[in-house]
Scaffold this motif. Structure first.
Motif, PDB file in Angstrom:
ATOM      1  N   TYR A 284      12.911   7.653  -7.575  1.00 59.38           N
ATOM      2  CA  TYR A 284      14.163   7.030  -8.003  1.00 59.38           C
ATOM      3  C   TYR A 284      14.200   5.537  -7.704  1.00 59.38           C
ATOM      4  CZ  TYR A 284      16.154  11.576  -9.111  1.00 59.38           C
ATOM      5  OH  TYR A 284      16.398  12.812  -9.685  1.00 59.38           O
ATOM      6  N   PHE A 285      13.035   4.952  -7.456  1.00 62.41           N
ATOM      7  CA  PHE A 285      12.950   3.499  -7.333  1.00 62.41           C
ATOM      8  C   PHE A 285      11.596   3.063  -7.853  1.00 62.41           C
ATOM      9  CE2 PHE A 285      11.172   5.207  -3.456  1.00 62.41           C
ATOM     10  CZ  PHE A 285      10.123   4.367  -3.118  1.00 62.41           C
ATOM     11  N   SER A 286      11.532   1.829  -8.359  1.00 61.12           N
ATOM     12  CA  SER A 286      10.291   1.356  -8.964  1.00 61.12           C
ATOM     13  C   SER A 286       9.276   0.996  -7.894  1.00 61.12           C
ATOM     14  CB  SER A 286      10.578   0.130  -9.843  1.00 61.12           C
ATOM     15  OG  SER A 286      11.149  -0.907  -9.066  1.00 61.12           O
ATOM     16  N   VAL A 287       8.019   1.306  -8.171  1.00 60.23           N
ATOM     17  CA  VAL A 287       6.923   0.985  -7.268  1.00 60.23           C
ATOM     18  C   VAL A 287       6.074  -0.092  -7.927  1.00 60.23           C
ATOM     19  CG1 VAL A 287       4.924   1.866  -6.035  1.00 60.23           C
ATOM     20  CG2 VAL A 287       6.920   3.339  -6.354  1.00 60.23           C
ATOM     21  N   ASP A 288       6.201  -1.322  -7.423  1.00 59.43           N
ATOM     22  CA  ASP A 288       5.475  -2.431  -8.027  1.00 59.43           C
ATOM     23  C   ASP A 288       4.571  -3.124  -7.004  1.00 59.43           C
ATOM     24  OD1 ASP A 288       7.455  -3.445  -6.489  1.00 59.43           O
ATOM     25  OD2 ASP A 288       8.350  -4.720  -8.021  1.00 59.43           O
ATOM     26  N   VAL A 289       4.068  -2.336  -6.043  1.00 63.49           N
ATOM     27  CA  VAL A 289       3.167  -2.863  -5.018  1.00 63.49           C
ATOM     28  C   VAL A 289       1.883  -2.040  -5.002  1.00 63.49           C
ATOM     29  CG1 VAL A 289       5.010  -3.754  -3.544  1.00 63.49           C
ATOM     30  CG2 VAL A 289       4.254  -1.379  -3.275  1.00 63.49           C
ATOM     31  N   ASN A 290       0.852  -2.596  -4.375  1.00 59.59           N
ATOM     32  CA  ASN A 290      -0.424  -1.887  -4.261  1.00 59.59           C
ATOM     33  C   ASN A 290      -0.608  -1.224  -2.904  1.00 59.59           C
ATOM     34  OD1 ASN A 290      -1.390  -2.586  -6.854  1.00 59.59           O
ATOM     35  ND2 ASN A 290      -2.037  -4.597  -6.107  1.00 59.59           N
ATOM     36  N   ASN A 291       0.101  -1.757  -1.885  1.00 58.40           N
ATOM     37  CA  ASN A 291      -0.101  -1.299  -0.520  1.00 58.40           C
ATOM     38  C   ASN A 291       1.219  -0.845   0.092  1.00 58.40           C
ATOM     39  OD1 ASN A 291      -2.900  -2.500  -0.575  1.00 58.40           O
ATOM     40  ND2 ASN A 291      -1.692  -4.385  -0.714  1.00 58.40           N
ATOM     41  N   VAL A 292       1.233   0.366   0.645  1.00 57.72           N
ATOM     42  CA  VAL A 292       2.472   0.932   1.198  1.00 57.72           C
ATOM     43  C   VAL A 292       2.215   1.494   2.583  1.00 57.72           C
ATOM     44  CG1 VAL A 292       4.054   2.908   1.010  1.00 57.72           C
ATOM     45  CG2 VAL A 292       3.689   1.415  -0.957  1.00 57.72           C
TER      46      VAL A 292
ATOM     47  N   VAL B   4      -1.167   7.356  -5.560  1.00 58.49           N
ATOM     48  CA  VAL B   4      -2.535   6.879  -5.324  1.00 58.49           C
ATOM     49  C   VAL B   4      -3.482   7.485  -6.353  1.00 58.49           C
ATOM     50  CG1 VAL B   4      -4.471   6.877  -3.707  1.00 58.49           C
ATOM     51  CG2 VAL B   4      -2.146   6.513  -2.859  1.00 58.49           C
ATOM     52  N   GLN B   5      -3.339   8.776  -6.608  1.00 52.72           N
ATOM     53  CA  GLN B   5      -4.237   9.464  -7.541  1.00 52.72           C
ATOM     54  C   GLN B   5      -4.077   8.968  -8.971  1.00 52.72           C
ATOM     55  OE1 GLN B   5      -3.163  13.536  -6.753  1.00 52.72           O
ATOM     56  NE2 GLN B   5      -4.541  13.716  -4.974  1.00 52.72           N
ATOM     57  N   THR B   6      -2.866   8.538  -9.318  1.00 54.99           N
ATOM     58  CA  THR B   6      -2.618   8.011 -10.664  1.00 54.99           C
ATOM     59  C   THR B   6      -2.766   6.490 -10.707  1.00 54.99           C
ATOM     60  OG1 THR B   6      -0.233   7.943 -10.201  1.00 54.99           O
ATOM     61  CG2 THR B   6      -1.089   9.914 -11.298  1.00 54.99           C
ATOM     62  N   ARG B   7      -3.300   5.919  -9.639  1.00 54.08           N
ATOM     63  CA  ARG B   7      -3.586   4.486  -9.532  1.00 54.08           C
ATOM     64  C   ARG B   7      -2.344   3.592  -9.645  1.00 54.08           C
ATOM     65  NH1 ARG B   7      -8.953   3.900  -9.327  1.00 54.08           N
ATOM     66  NH2 ARG B   7     -10.282   5.548 -10.193  1.00 54.08           N
ATOM     67  N   GLN B   8      -1.199   4.153  -9.357  1.00 51.68           N
ATOM     68  CA  GLN B   8       0.002   3.319  -9.269  1.00 51.68           C
ATOM     69  C   GLN B   8       0.111   2.687  -7.887  1.00 51.68           C
ATOM     70  OE1 GLN B   8       3.635   5.174 -11.118  1.00 51.68           O
ATOM     71  NE2 GLN B   8       2.270   6.937 -11.329  1.00 51.68           N
ATOM     72  N   LEU B   9      -0.686   3.214  -6.955  1.00 50.77           N
ATOM     73  CA  LEU B   9      -0.726   2.728  -5.582  1.00 50.77           C
ATOM     74  C   LEU B   9      -2.197   2.669  -5.171  1.00 50.77           C
ATOM     75  CD1 LEU B   9       1.632   2.049  -3.635  1.00 50.77           C
ATOM     76  CD2 LEU B   9       1.313   4.291  -2.617  1.00 50.77           C
ATOM     77  N   GLN B  10      -2.567   1.626  -4.432  1.00 53.48           N
ATOM     78  CA  GLN B  10      -3.979   1.477  -4.071  1.00 53.48           C
ATOM     79  C   GLN B  10      -4.266   1.940  -2.639  1.00 53.48           C
ATOM     80  OE1 GLN B  10      -5.400  -2.427  -4.926  1.00 53.48           O
ATOM     81  NE2 GLN B  10      -7.564  -1.880  -4.704  1.00 53.48           N
ATOM     82  N   HIS B  11      -3.394   1.568  -1.699  1.00 54.97           N
ATOM     83  CA  HIS B  11      -3.631   1.894  -0.290  1.00 54.97           C
ATOM     84  C   HIS B  11      -2.371   2.465   0.347  1.00 54.97           C
ATOM     85  CE1 HIS B  11      -7.489  -0.088  -0.452  1.00 54.97           C
ATOM     86  NE2 HIS B  11      -6.925  -1.203  -0.881  1.00 54.97           N
ATOM     87  N   LEU B  12      -2.584   3.443   1.254  1.00 54.10           N
ATOM     88  CA  LEU B  12      -1.460   4.112   1.916  1.00 54.10           C
ATOM     89  C   LEU B  12      -1.745   4.272   3.399  1.00 54.10           C
ATOM     90  CD1 LEU B  12       1.252   5.718   1.786  1.00 54.10           C
ATOM     91  CD2 LEU B  12      -0.131   7.764   1.313  1.00 54.10           C
TER      92      LEU B  12
END
Length: 443
Positions: A154-162, A188-196
């Motif tokens: 319910y919020f946009s994710v516009d970062v690579n590292n979380v 991460v699996q859908t490449r919307q996020l790079q590092h967690l």
């Protein structure tokens, strides 16, 4: 046609008079043209009205030569110049635009952001649905979001590292935390996020097996885990120990040191406000205090049942006890580490810590020589560590002989250590993220 002589003479005389007045004005008042600007600047600086300043205007210096805000202005200019030099002199070699967003979904997130990172949140209202803040540490720009409005999907994710901050202390919290981990893993699996990375308030018995499948080394997406309590998982490679901190869920504030906190005589030798469980070390502590009448010299308030929330009155009473006591007694609960340790440090009250290993899977002293509280001991925490509350009477007797000046120096040392502890945590946290995430980017 000739003009009448008398009216012409009168006109010339009037014109001459006006010219004379104009010349006189410039001679006597022309040098004061800057006065209105200075006056308005003074009012902007919060100066008093003219009627209230008459006594201060009696000076051998001319009024237009005296600027009462000159020192402030020079200091401000000097500060701006110094800041500019610091910015210009910052090393730019290897500088990257490294951005990390922290999702605070547990109360320990506020300790990280407000106490360790010294960041602010907008809005300041703790009941707001969505709160956010930003700060820069080293090469890293951090943004922080928290509140009930921060919900998966319910919020946009516009970062690579979380960095995801979670509570896994009990079963209900684990279920909630798992939903967040599944959501982040999908990103991460859908490449919307790079590092967690994850900061986890773990189980007080160190039973955290549920998160194991989410770790990168086990096929999951969590590259780094910062874990509260003395878990045997801590290896300083991909699992790091993190402090419990203060009870932000009870609205314990960020405390600013004051002159009175450092220098005032404190009326109580020690304090203990908390729940006393039957047949616990806390019960033994209460018995020891009563034996020698030391409970009369300490601020003691015991209750039989744990209360999850503080009232405004109980929070103020607790803070007053910390502020007015030289020592804070920290008996072990389910785990040795407790909020009281860090809260005492905030007020310059030395923690007296029961240094015993509690039941569970957190390790043992034969395998981990500095356990429990390995993190605090590794940075030489200036606490009083005891193995039994039978040692307390001797400690209190010694406390009675310490003069105020020595206590002042001890408070300064404790507050200085605690500030350094938080600063080093902030830098270490940032260095670990930068080293791991940036290295993996290159790989």
């Amino acid at each position: 046609m000739r003009l009448p002589r008398k009216p012409l003479c009168l006109f010339l005389i009037a014109l001459y008079g006006l010219f004379s007045l104009y010349a006189a004005y410039h001679v006597f008042f022309g040098r004061r043209r800057g006065a209105p600007a200075a006056s308005s600047r003074g009012l902007r600086k919060g100066a008093a009205p003219a009627r209230e300043r008459r006594g201060r205007d009696q000076s051998t210096l001319r009024s237009e030569e005296w600027n009462p805000w000159e020192v402030d202005e020079k200091n401000e200019q000097r500060h701006r110049f110094k800041t500019s030099l610091q910015i210009l002199n910052k090393p730019t070699k290897g500088k990257t635009d490294f951005r990390v967003q922290i999702w605070g979904k547990a109360a320990i997130g506020l300790y990280l952001w407000e106490h360790i990172f010294e960041g602010s949140l907008d809005p300041a209202d703790v009941t707001a649905q969505w709160r956010e803040g930003n700060t820069i540490v080293g090469r890293t720009h951090y943004s922080f979001i928290t509140g009930p409005g921060v919900v998966p999907g319910y919020f946009s994710v516009d970062v690579n590292n979380v960095v995801l901050i979670l509570n896994g202390r009990e079963k209900a919290k684990v279920f909630y935390a798992t939903q967040w981990l599944l959501y982040a893993q999908n990103l991460v699996q859908t490449r919307q996020l790079q590092h967690l990375a994850v900061v986890l308030l773990g189980s007080e018995q160190c039973s955290n097996e549920w998160i194991s499948r989410f770790l990168r080394k086990n096929g999951g997406s969590v590259e780094l885990l910062f874990l509260v309590y003395d878990s045997p998982w801590v290896n300083d490679v991909d699992v790091f120990q993190w402090p419990l901190g203060v009870a932000t869920y009870r609205n314990f504030p960020v405390v600013e040191a004051s002159w009175s906190m450092l220098h005032n005589e404190r009326p109580y030798l020690c304090n203990f406000l908390g729940t006393v469980y039957e047949n616990s070390s806390r019960q033994a502590l209460m018995n020891i205090l009563k034996q020698d009448g030391n409970d009369k010299l300490c601020w003691v308030s015991a209750r039989e049942q744990w209360q999850p929330q503080e009232t405004n009155e109980s929070l103020k009473s607790y803070q007053d006890a910390l502020l007015q006591s030289d020592l804070t007694l920290c008996p072990a609960g389910v785990n040795t580490e407790c909020y009281r340790i860090y809260e005492a440090c905030s007020y310059g009250s030395v923690p007296v810590v029961e240094d015993v290993m509690t039941a569970g899977s957190c390790g043992n002293t034969s395998a981990h020589h500095s356990a429990p509280l390995q993190l605090l001991k590794s940075v030489d925490a200036p606490f009083i560590f005891i193995k039994s509350w039978k040692e307390l009477p001797a400690i209190l007797e010694k406390e009675k002989t310490i003069i105020l000046q020595e206590k002042i120096q001890r408070r300064k040392m404790l507050l200085h250590w605690y500030q350094n502890f938080k600063t080093e945590l902030k830098m270490r946290f940032t260095n670990i993220l930068e080293s791991s995430f940036l290295m993996n980017n290159k790989g």
